[in-house]
Design a protein around this motif. Structure first.
Motif, short mmCIF file in Angstrom:
data_model
loop_
_atom_site.label_atom_id
_atom_site.label_comp_id
_atom_site.label_asym_id
_atom_site.label_seq_id
_atom_site.Cartn_x
_atom_site.Cartn_y
_atom_site.Cartn_z
N ARG A 50 0.83 -1.20 0.00
CA ARG A 50 0.00 0.00 0.00
C ARG A 50 0.87 1.25 0.00
NH1 ARG A 50 -1.70 3.49 3.88
NH2 ARG A 50 -3.71 4.54 3.54
N LYS A 51 1.89 1.26 0.84
CA LYS A 51 2.79 2.41 0.90
C LYS A 51 3.48 2.64 -0.43
CE LYS A 51 6.77 4.16 3.51
NZ LYS A 51 7.63 3.97 4.70
N ARG A 52 3.99 1.58 -1.02
CA ARG A 52 4.71 1.69 -2.29
C ARG A 52 3.78 2.19 -3.40
NH1 ARG A 52 4.84 -2.06 -6.09
NH2 ARG A 52 4.12 -3.68 -4.64
N LEU A 53 2.56 1.69 -3.45
CA LEU A 53 1.63 2.08 -4.50
C LEU A 53 1.13 3.51 -4.31
CD1 LEU A 53 -0.46 -1.20 -4.99
CD2 LEU A 53 1.54 -0.38 -6.27
N VAL A 91 2.17 11.18 4.38
CA VAL A 91 1.44 10.86 5.61
C VAL A 91 0.52 9.66 5.36
CG1 VAL A 91 -0.29 11.65 7.26
CG2 VAL A 91 1.56 13.18 6.58
N LEU A 92 -0.21 9.70 4.24
CA LEU A 92 -1.10 8.58 3.91
C LEU A 92 -0.31 7.28 3.78
CD1 LEU A 92 -3.73 9.66 1.23
CD2 LEU A 92 -4.07 9.27 3.66
N LEU A 198 -2.61 9.88 18.96
CA LEU A 198 -2.55 8.93 17.85
C LEU A 198 -3.93 8.71 17.23
CD1 LEU A 198 -0.07 6.26 19.30
CD2 LEU A 198 0.42 8.30 17.93
N VAL A 199 -4.92 8.53 18.08
CA VAL A 199 -6.29 8.29 17.58
C VAL A 199 -6.83 9.53 16.86
CG1 VAL A 199 -8.67 7.86 18.32
CG2 VAL A 199 -6.80 6.53 19.31
N HIS A 200 -6.42 10.71 17.31
CA HIS A 200 -6.92 11.96 16.70
C HIS A 200 -5.81 12.70 15.96
CE1 HIS A 200 -9.82 11.24 20.10
NE2 HIS A 200 -10.65 11.41 19.08
N HIS A 201 -4.92 11.94 15.35
CA HIS A 201 -3.86 12.56 14.53
C HIS A 201 -4.51 13.49 13.51
CE1 HIS A 201 -0.65 12.94 11.54
NE2 HIS A 201 0.20 12.51 12.45
N PRO A 202 -3.95 14.69 13.28
CA PRO A 202 -4.58 15.67 12.39
C PRO A 202 -4.91 15.15 10.99
CG PRO A 202 -2.74 16.68 13.56
CD PRO A 202 -2.72 15.22 13.90
N CYS A 203 -4.18 14.13 10.54
CA CYS A 203 -4.38 13.64 9.17
C CYS A 203 -5.04 12.26 9.11
CB CYS A 203 -3.05 13.58 8.44
SG CYS A 203 -2.24 15.17 8.26
N ARG A 204 -5.47 11.74 10.24
CA ARG A 204 -5.94 10.36 10.25
C ARG A 204 -7.16 10.15 9.36
NH1 ARG A 204 -5.74 6.06 15.16
NH2 ARG A 204 -6.55 4.30 13.98
N ASN A 205 -8.06 11.11 9.28
CA ASN A 205 -9.26 10.97 8.47
C ASN A 205 -9.16 11.70 7.13
OD1 ASN A 205 -10.64 9.41 10.45
ND2 ASN A 205 -11.07 11.29 11.59
N MET A 206 -7.96 12.07 6.76
CA MET A 206 -7.75 12.80 5.51
C MET A 206 -8.01 11.88 4.31
SD MET A 206 -4.22 14.69 4.36
CE MET A 206 -3.28 13.15 4.53
N THR A 207 -8.75 12.38 3.32
CA THR A 207 -9.03 11.59 2.12
C THR A 207 -8.56 12.27 0.84
OG1 THR A 207 -11.25 12.54 1.96
CG2 THR A 207 -11.02 10.43 3.15
N THR A 249 5.31 13.31 10.53
CA THR A 249 4.56 14.28 11.35
C THR A 249 5.43 15.47 11.72
OG1 THR A 249 3.19 12.50 12.25
CG2 THR A 249 3.19 14.56 13.46
N LEU A 250 6.74 15.26 11.82
CA LEU A 250 7.64 16.37 12.15
C LEU A 250 7.48 17.50 11.14
CD1 LEU A 250 10.01 17.66 13.70
CD2 LEU A 250 11.55 16.44 12.15
#
Length: 343
Positions: A50-53, A91-92, A198-207, A249-250
């Motif tokens: 997934r990361k590579r693609l 990030v994704l 971690l659960v509410h990371h700013p980009c966790r729900n980013m699409t 994240t840095l």
């Protein structure tokens, strides 16, 4: 963006269809779905695949959307959009909110780690938490269950994650230096606070990362800027491991806070990290995660960070002084006095 949703969006045909009106995120989705369809017939891909693609699909979309970024006159705003979009797609790919980024106690000395606070060891033994990573993972799972509808088992004992503390140990140059760190001076962080970040990371729900990048660059609303600053500050305070030299994240935090502000927050919690260390971590991420090796590669990110930080700093700036209009004071002018004296 979940893997299932990405896999479900299978593009028709072998080639990516492009026209000037196609949004960047749609280009990425088409490329990603096509790559998945070509490699996977079962509908399941590994995290590494997934990361590579994701990286391959982003590269293809970027090449179509920004075909002439090296030509004279390429707008600064587009350089910024391109740079921030790449950061957000990374990030994704990396999923920095996963517990995998929490180091085990025997991690290489140059990498940071958590240790249980001395006062929490009894609770850790009671609930069977062998290392901090186990406790944080359990806290994340419990938090996710609480947020799910009809979740949780009735009568199950709630583990007091808010009473189990860890301390953050930054990476050092040697094992001796790590052992020499005074643990009593480091401010403890509750397991619940780490999990919450971690659960509410700013980009966790980013699409749609490109749209998010454009939105971030255009943000001028006071409340929105204050939220950005709080998010970045909370990461420094409660999930400092997200600022390691291999965690993307840095770069999100350094868009919002300056290097000195990050170091100051660490210092306030008894953690000594030099500004040069932060610069080194930033450089390592840009080089190895993003492939940026020249100042031209980094320019879009750096100018975007400068502009965003300037807006945030202006929130606390005193109002500019109103300059009075200079006017002639009452009375005779100097020239008129001289003329009268000569006469």
């Amino acid at each position: 963006m979940s893997s299932e949703n990405q896999i479900a969006q299978t593009a028709e045909g072998d080639d990516l269809v492009w026209d000037d009106g196609t949004p960047f995120d749609d280009l990425f989705q088409s490329a990603f779905s096509r790559f998945v369809a070509a490699e996977c017939t079962t509908g399941q891909i590994t995290r590494e695949d997934r990361k590579r693609l994701i990286k391959a699909a982003h590269k293809e979309a970027e090449g179509l959307y920004y075909p002439a970024d090296n030509t004279p006159g390429f707008p600064t705003i587009e350089k910024q959009q391109k740079a921030l979009t790449k950061v957000l797609y990374q990030v994704l790919a990396d999923e920095p909110w996963l517990e995998d980024w929490i180091r085990d106690p025997d991690a290489e000395r140059k990498l940071s780690k958590f240790e249980f606070h001395e006062g929490s060891k009894a609770l850790c033994e009671k609930y069977g938490f062998r290392i901090p990573k186990d406790a944080i993972a359990a806290a994340c799972e419990a938090m996710n269950q609480e947020e799910a509808p009809n979740a949780g088992k009735e009568g199950a004992e709630r583990v007091p994650f808010d009473h189990i503390d860890v301390i953050y140990i930054p990476g050092t140059v040697s094992a001796d230096a790590t052992n020499a760190i005074n643990r009593t001076e480091i401010y403890p962080i509750s397991i619940e606070s780490v999990a919450n970040q971690l659960v509410h990371h700013p980009c966790r729900n980013m699409t749609r990362p490109y749209e998010e990048a454009c939105k971030l660059l255009a943000t001028s609303d006071r409340d929105a800027l204050l939220r950005l600053r709080k998010q970045a500050s909370d990461i420094c305070d409660f999930a400092p491991h997200l600022l390691d030299n291999d965690n993307i994240t840095l770069l999100l935090v350094l868009l919002i806070l300056t290097r000195s502000e990050v170091c100051k927050r660490f210092e306030d919690h008894g953690i000594r990290v030099e500004g040069s260390t932060m610069s080194h971590r930033k450089g390592e991420l840009m080089k190895h995660a993003l492939g940026w090796t020249t100042s031209q590669d980094k320019a879009g990110y750096d100018t975007a960070a400068t502009e965003i930080q300037k807006r945030i700093k202006a929130l606390n700036a005193p109002p500019p002084k109103v300059k009075g209009v200079r006017g002639r004071k009452p009375g005779q002018s100097k020239k008129r006095k001289i003329d009268e004296a000569e006469s």
